[in-house]
Scaffold this active site. Structure first.
Site, short mmCIF file in Angstrom:
data_model
loop_
_atom_site.label_atom_id
_atom_site.label_comp_id
_atom_site.label_asym_id
_atom_site.label_seq_id
_atom_site.Cartn_x
_atom_site.Cartn_y
_atom_site.Cartn_z
N CYS A 58 -1.64 -8.79 7.08
CA CYS A 58 -0.37 -9.31 7.61
C CYS A 58 0.52 -8.19 8.14
O CYS A 58 0.98 -7.34 7.38
CB CYS A 58 0.32 -10.08 6.47
SG CYS A 58 2.03 -10.57 6.82
N CYS A 61 3.96 -7.89 6.56
CA CYS A 61 3.83 -7.37 5.19
C CYS A 61 3.71 -5.85 5.21
O CYS A 61 4.34 -5.15 4.41
CB CYS A 61 2.59 -7.96 4.51
SG CYS A 61 2.63 -9.74 4.30
#
Length: 146
Positions: A58, A61
């Site tokens: 991600c 993230c």
């Protein structure tokens, strides 16, 4: 604000989640037992837990992980945890994680707040609010001269 809703995985990507998402005062949680141990520790020490549910694939993230580590160094009265949703999928589902990153704020094991997305100003705002609302820790036991 960035959010990952579906998984994209590049088989040539051997990213080390621990290297990216743990550091400073952030502990990478890889098992349910480790989670339970950290929550017990937080309860004993009267610490609020901030858990970052993330994924190595991600982008948002990865973008916010260094900031989360920085926050952990600046707010040592809190406990910072990182959980990889791919390593603990059933556990993440139990916490109703539908997008990453999702930050869960826990007091005495109970969720008191949640933030979905890599929103640095909002994460700082929520952490500051929690720090400012935290009662002081209990004093250490008195020493006896006997």
């Amino acid at each position: 604000m960035g959010v990952c809703l579906s998984k994209y995985h590049d088989d040539d990507d051997d990213s080390n989640h621990q290297a990216e998402f743990a550091g400073g005062n952030v502990t990478l949680v890889t098992t349910k037992d480790a989670w339970d141990q950290k929550l017990s520790e937080a309860n004993r020490e009267h610490k609020i837990v901030i858990a970052n549910f993330s994924a190595s694939w991600c982008g948002p993230c990865r973008m916010i992980a260094p900031y989360f580590i920085e926050l952990s160094l600046n707010h040592t009265t809190l406990m910072f945890l990182s959980v990889d949703v791919d390593e603990l999928p059933e556990f993440s589902t139990q916490w109703d994680i539908k997008a990453t990153p999702t930050f869960i704020f826990l007091r005495d094991g109970d969720q008191v707040d949640r933030l979905v997305g890599a929103n640095k100003p909002e994460l700082l705002k929520k952490i500051s609010g929690i720090v400012n609302s935290q009662p002081p820790p209990p004093p250490p036991p008195a020493c006896s001269d006997m």
